[in-house]
Write an enzyme that holds these catalytic residues in place. Structure first.
Site, short mmCIF file in Angstrom:
data_model
loop_
_atom_site.label_atom_id
_atom_site.label_comp_id
_atom_site.label_asym_id
_atom_site.label_seq_id
_atom_site.Cartn_x
_atom_site.Cartn_y
_atom_site.Cartn_z
N ASN A 1 -68.29 39.37 52.65
CA ASN A 1 -67.73 40.44 53.45
C ASN A 1 -65.65 39.82 53.33
OD1 ASN A 1 -65.90 41.78 55.21
ND2 ASN A 1 -67.48 41.44 57.39
N TRP A 2 -64.86 39.92 52.35
CA TRP A 2 -63.56 39.41 52.64
C TRP A 2 -63.10 39.78 53.99
CZ3 TRP A 2 -62.34 39.80 46.60
CH2 TRP A 2 -62.92 39.44 46.06
N LYS A 3 -63.46 40.79 54.47
CA LYS A 3 -62.05 41.94 56.24
C LYS A 3 -60.92 41.57 55.10
CE LYS A 3 -66.06 39.13 58.42
NZ LYS A 3 -65.95 37.83 60.07
N HIS B 1 -70.13 46.85 61.35
CA HIS B 1 -69.99 45.58 61.79
C HIS B 1 -69.12 45.21 63.38
CE1 HIS B 1 -67.96 41.84 61.62
NE2 HIS B 1 -68.20 41.48 60.61
N GLU C 1 -67.30 43.01 64.71
CA GLU C 1 -65.81 43.37 64.93
C GLU C 1 -65.38 45.13 65.22
OE1 GLU C 1 -64.19 41.22 61.23
OE2 GLU C 1 -64.99 39.51 62.45
N GLU D 1 -76.38 40.04 62.53
CA GLU D 1 -75.23 38.67 63.07
C GLU D 1 -74.86 38.59 64.53
OE1 GLU D 1 -72.43 38.80 59.71
OE2 GLU D 1 -72.46 40.45 60.20
N GLY E 1 -67.68 33.49 62.76
CA GLY E 1 -66.70 33.18 62.16
C GLY E 1 -66.62 31.69 63.90
N SER F 1 -70.95 32.31 60.53
CA SER F 1 -71.05 30.95 59.60
C SER F 1 -71.71 30.33 58.72
CB SER F 1 -70.91 30.28 60.96
OG SER F 1 -70.32 30.83 62.00
P1 PGA Z 1 -68.07 34.58 58.70
O1 PGA Z 1 -68.40 35.51 59.18
O2 PGA Z 1 -68.51 33.98 57.96
O3 PGA Z 1 -67.17 34.27 58.81
O4 PGA Z 1 -68.81 33.88 59.91
C1 PGA Z 1 -69.36 36.71 58.96
C2 PGA Z 1 -69.88 38.04 58.96
O5 PGA Z 1 -68.64 38.93 60.05
O6 PGA Z 1 -70.13 39.14 58.57
#
Ligand code: PGA
Length: 247
Positions: free
Chosen positions: A7-9, A94, A96, A163, A169, A212
């Protein structure tokens, strides 16, 4: 076979996405990878990455999509458009998006329906916040997030990504026991939806862990028998690091 989703966001644009996907396509050609690998770039990079992945075993996904099929929805991108651009997977719900865009269970349900209708595979993200974990309500939270799936009916293929919000993160991870316990809980919850007939899974849903994940912890997490794969954010943006995860 496990599945590893990158997931490159909103981190890299077209030029960097081309560079990274083309390097990963070469890596996949030269090395045996015992997983299905899916790259999820930003919308603007999807077509370019799709071109880099022609002839590669690496698959393409998107990070979100519209709940609507087509019409006057300025700024939205439909699941069918993503399919046309080469995507086979779409991340939905997600954390976010749940927090920054206030996506609720109903909206997420409609997005899931849109993805399934377009013939793509949804990756539904679920997970509790730090407060929800410390107050002990994490199973209730995840169960309520899974209810977006109820009444959808027939689902050919779906991936659930556990998640925990507090692990995304942050460099923090749940213990292996906590991951296993939640994955087992998700699996039995999905089975109970199936048993009451509110949902029919053609293929057993895969349950992946995200939050993470890096090259140092990925092998231990993948070894947990309830874990079918990984959703990787930050570590998927660094070629060497992501290759170590795939190796
Ligand atoms: P992260 O993000 O590996 O940077 O913690 C995972 C995600 O939000 O899909």
């Amino acid at each position: 076979m496990s599945i590893i989703i990158a997931n490159w966001k909103m981190n890299i644009g077209i030029a960097d996405s081309i560079r990274l996907s083309s390097a990963l396509a070469s890596y996949a050609k030269d090395h045996f990878i015992d997983s299905t690998v899916v790259l999820c770039p930003s919308f603007t990079s999807i077509v370019a990455v799709s071109n880099e992945l022609i002839g590669s075993s690496i698959k393409l996904g998107a990070q979100d999509c519209s709940a609507y099929e087509k019409g006057a929805y300025t700024g939205d991108v439909s699941a069918a458009m993503l399919g046309e651009a080469g995507c086979s997977y779409v991340i939905i719900g997600h954390s976010e998006r749940r927090s920054w865009h206030e996506e609720d269970l109903e909206l997420i349900r409609h997005k899931l329906i849109a993805v399934i209708k377009a013939g793509l595979i949804p990756v539904l993200c679920v997970g509790e916040t730090a407060e929800q974990r410390s107050s002990g309500v994490y199973f209730d939270v995840v169960l309520s997030q899974l209810t977006s799936l109820e009444v959808i009916g027939d689902i050919d293929e779906i991936i659930i990504a556990y998640e925990p919000v507090w692990a995304i993160g942050t460099g923090k991870n749940p213990t292996e026991g906590e991951i296993k316990e939640m994955h087992d809980f998700i699996r039995s919850s999905l089975r109970s939806f199936k048993d009451v007939g509110s949902i029919l899974f053609e293929k057993d849903p895969k349950i992946v862990y995200g939050g993470s994940v890096n090259s140092s912890n990925c092998k231990d997490i993948l070894k947990i028998d309830a874990v079918d794969g990984l959703l990787v954010g930050g570590a998927s943006l660094v070629y060497e690091e992501f290759c170590k995860i795939l190796s």
